[in-house]
Design a protein around this motif. Structure first.
Motif, short mmCIF file in Angstrom:
data_model
loop_
_atom_site.label_atom_id
_atom_site.label_comp_id
_atom_site.label_asym_id
_atom_site.label_seq_id
_atom_site.Cartn_x
_atom_site.Cartn_y
_atom_site.Cartn_z
N HIS A 133 21.44 30.68 -18.86
CA HIS A 133 21.74 30.82 -17.44
C HIS A 133 20.87 29.93 -16.56
CE1 HIS A 133 24.56 34.02 -18.13
NE2 HIS A 133 23.65 34.73 -18.79
N PHE A 134 19.87 29.27 -17.16
CA PHE A 134 19.05 28.37 -16.36
C PHE A 134 19.85 27.09 -16.09
CE2 PHE A 134 15.68 31.05 -17.95
CZ PHE A 134 14.80 31.09 -16.88
N HIS A 135 20.12 26.82 -14.83
CA HIS A 135 20.90 25.64 -14.47
C HIS A 135 19.99 24.59 -13.84
CE1 HIS A 135 24.67 27.56 -15.35
NE2 HIS A 135 24.32 28.60 -14.63
N PRO A 136 20.19 23.32 -14.15
CA PRO A 136 19.36 22.28 -13.56
C PRO A 136 19.52 22.24 -12.05
CG PRO A 136 20.74 21.43 -15.36
CD PRO A 136 21.22 22.80 -15.05
N ALA A 137 18.43 21.95 -11.37
CA ALA A 137 18.49 21.83 -9.91
C ALA A 137 19.21 20.55 -9.52
CB ALA A 137 17.08 21.85 -9.33
N GLY A 138 19.17 19.57 -10.37
CA GLY A 138 19.82 18.29 -10.09
C GLY A 138 20.03 17.57 -11.40
N GLU A 139 19.78 16.27 -11.39
CA GLU A 139 19.90 15.51 -12.62
C GLU A 139 18.77 15.88 -13.57
OE1 GLU A 139 22.33 13.36 -13.74
OE2 GLU A 139 23.32 14.35 -12.06
N PRO A 140 19.04 15.89 -14.90
CA PRO A 140 17.97 16.19 -15.85
C PRO A 140 16.83 15.18 -15.73
CG PRO A 140 20.12 16.21 -16.92
CD PRO A 140 20.34 15.65 -15.55
N GLN A 141 15.62 15.66 -15.98
CA GLN A 141 14.47 14.76 -16.00
C GLN A 141 14.57 13.84 -17.21
OE1 GLN A 141 10.81 17.00 -15.97
NE2 GLN A 141 11.61 18.49 -14.50
N SER A 142 13.90 12.69 -17.15
CA SER A 142 13.86 11.84 -18.32
C SER A 142 13.08 12.56 -19.42
CB SER A 142 13.19 10.50 -17.99
OG SER A 142 11.88 10.72 -17.54
N ASN A 143 13.51 12.39 -20.64
CA ASN A 143 12.90 13.08 -21.77
C ASN A 143 11.70 12.28 -22.28
OD1 ASN A 143 12.23 14.36 -24.13
ND2 ASN A 143 14.32 14.49 -24.91
N TRP A 198 12.34 24.55 -19.96
CA TRP A 198 12.49 23.11 -19.69
C TRP A 198 13.69 22.54 -20.47
CZ3 TRP A 198 12.54 18.81 -22.81
CH2 TRP A 198 12.46 17.57 -22.16
N ALA A 199 13.82 22.96 -21.71
CA ALA A 199 14.90 22.43 -22.56
C ALA A 199 16.27 22.78 -22.01
CB ALA A 199 14.74 22.97 -23.98
N TRP A 200 16.44 24.05 -21.59
CA TRP A 200 17.74 24.46 -21.07
C TRP A 200 18.02 23.84 -19.71
CZ3 TRP A 200 21.48 26.58 -23.87
CH2 TRP A 200 21.12 27.20 -25.07
N GLU A 201 17.00 23.78 -18.87
CA GLU A 201 17.20 23.22 -17.53
C GLU A 201 17.53 21.74 -17.58
OE1 GLU A 201 14.74 25.92 -14.36
OE2 GLU A 201 13.62 24.33 -15.37
N ASN A 202 17.02 21.04 -18.59
CA ASN A 202 17.23 19.60 -18.68
C ASN A 202 18.25 19.19 -19.73
OD1 ASN A 202 15.15 18.19 -16.78
ND2 ASN A 202 14.04 19.89 -17.70
N ARG A 203 19.06 20.19 -20.14
CA ARG A 203 20.18 19.94 -21.06
C ARG A 203 19.75 19.26 -22.34
NH1 ARG A 203 22.38 17.45 -16.07
NH2 ARG A 203 23.58 19.00 -14.92
N VAL A 204 18.56 19.63 -22.83
CA VAL A 204 18.08 19.06 -24.09
C VAL A 204 18.71 19.78 -25.28
CG1 VAL A 204 16.00 18.76 -25.53
CG2 VAL A 204 15.92 18.27 -23.08
N VAL A 205 19.18 21.01 -25.04
CA VAL A 205 19.79 21.79 -26.13
C VAL A 205 21.28 21.49 -26.17
CG1 VAL A 205 20.10 24.10 -27.08
CG2 VAL A 205 18.11 23.59 -25.63
N PRO A 206 21.80 21.03 -27.33
CA PRO A 206 23.25 20.78 -27.42
C PRO A 206 24.04 22.03 -27.07
CG PRO A 206 22.10 19.90 -29.33
CD PRO A 206 21.09 20.70 -28.56
N GLY A 207 25.01 21.87 -26.21
CA GLY A 207 25.83 23.00 -25.78
C GLY A 207 25.24 23.72 -24.58
N GLY A 208 24.05 23.26 -24.11
CA GLY A 208 23.45 23.90 -22.94
C GLY A 208 24.15 23.50 -21.68
N SER A 209 23.84 24.20 -20.59
CA SER A 209 24.50 23.94 -19.32
C SER A 209 24.12 22.57 -18.79
CB SER A 209 24.08 24.99 -18.30
OG SER A 209 24.41 26.27 -18.77
#
Length: 209
Positions: A133-143, A198-209
């Motif tokens: 349920h953690f949604h990014p505030a904007g674009e994902p940060q650089s990894n 951090w992982a979920w907010e920045n879409r690092v997890v496959p299938g994440g928001s």
């Protein structure tokens, strides 16, 4: 080695029940009880327990505020209510665990041991369900992480323990711990819960928001 524990809850019956379960373990010692958030912070700063069990609803200061104030001490937030807003608040505050009061003695003991070891902080099912349920505030940060570090972070975000990560990635337990230390430094994360957020907010997890 004795694990020193603080219990903070405004209900004497709850404190007594938790103390009875915990002190049944030969290596657990309850060093203090607190009746509200302010008392919990004062006692924890004075006694420096290994793990703090903190109710989410308390007079003067709630469990989330206490968790934030006590960082980097290991705090397990305890609640009667499995509400997403409580878990989100606890995770963002840096909680080292989230436990329901009806979870039972076995899970309580496991949660304390896990938090003390910096390992499995909350059950995988709760971790994944709520972190989604953690949604990014904007674009994902650089990894900033290496490929291997990213794999470790993805496993942490799915609620895997250090042992499970080692088995999945075919690396040693000490290597997992070394990666986690480096990841925390790169992300400025206080613990593995913040790594998962951090992982979920920045879409690092496959299938994440």
């Amino acid at each position: 080695m004795t694990i020193r524990i603080l219990i903070a809850d405004d209900q004497a019956m709850v404190r007594g029940g938790l103390r009875m379960i915990l002190e049944d373990q030969p290596d657990f010692e309850v060093v203090a009880e607190a009746v509200d958030g302010v008392d919990a912070i004062e006692a924890a700063r004075r006694l420096r327990p290994d793990v703090c069990l903190v109710d989410i609803r308390m007079p003067r200061l709630d469990g989330i505020a206490v968790t934030r104030a006590l960082a980097p001490l290991k705090v397990i937030v305890v609640t009667t209510f499995d509400l997403d807003e409580y878990v989100h608040g606890a995770l963002r505050a840096g909680a080292a665990g989230f436990l329901l009061k009806d979870a039972g003695p076995t899970l309580l003991v496991e949660a304390v041991r896990a938090a003390h070891a910096g390992d499995a902080l909350i059950s995988p099912s709760i971790t994944v369900r709520l972190l989604r349920h953690f949604h990014p505030a904007g674009e994902p940060q650089s990894n900033p992480l290496s490929e291997r570090e990213t794999e470790v972070v993805q496993a942490v975000a799915r609620g895997r323990t250090n042992q499970e990560i080692a088995a999945e990635l075919f690396i040693s337990l000490s290597t997992v711990k070394s990666h986690l230390s480096g990841i925390q430094a790169k992300l400025g994360a206080r613990n593995r819960t913040e790594i998962a957020v951090w992982a979920w907010e920045n879409r690092v997890v496959p299938g994440g928001s």
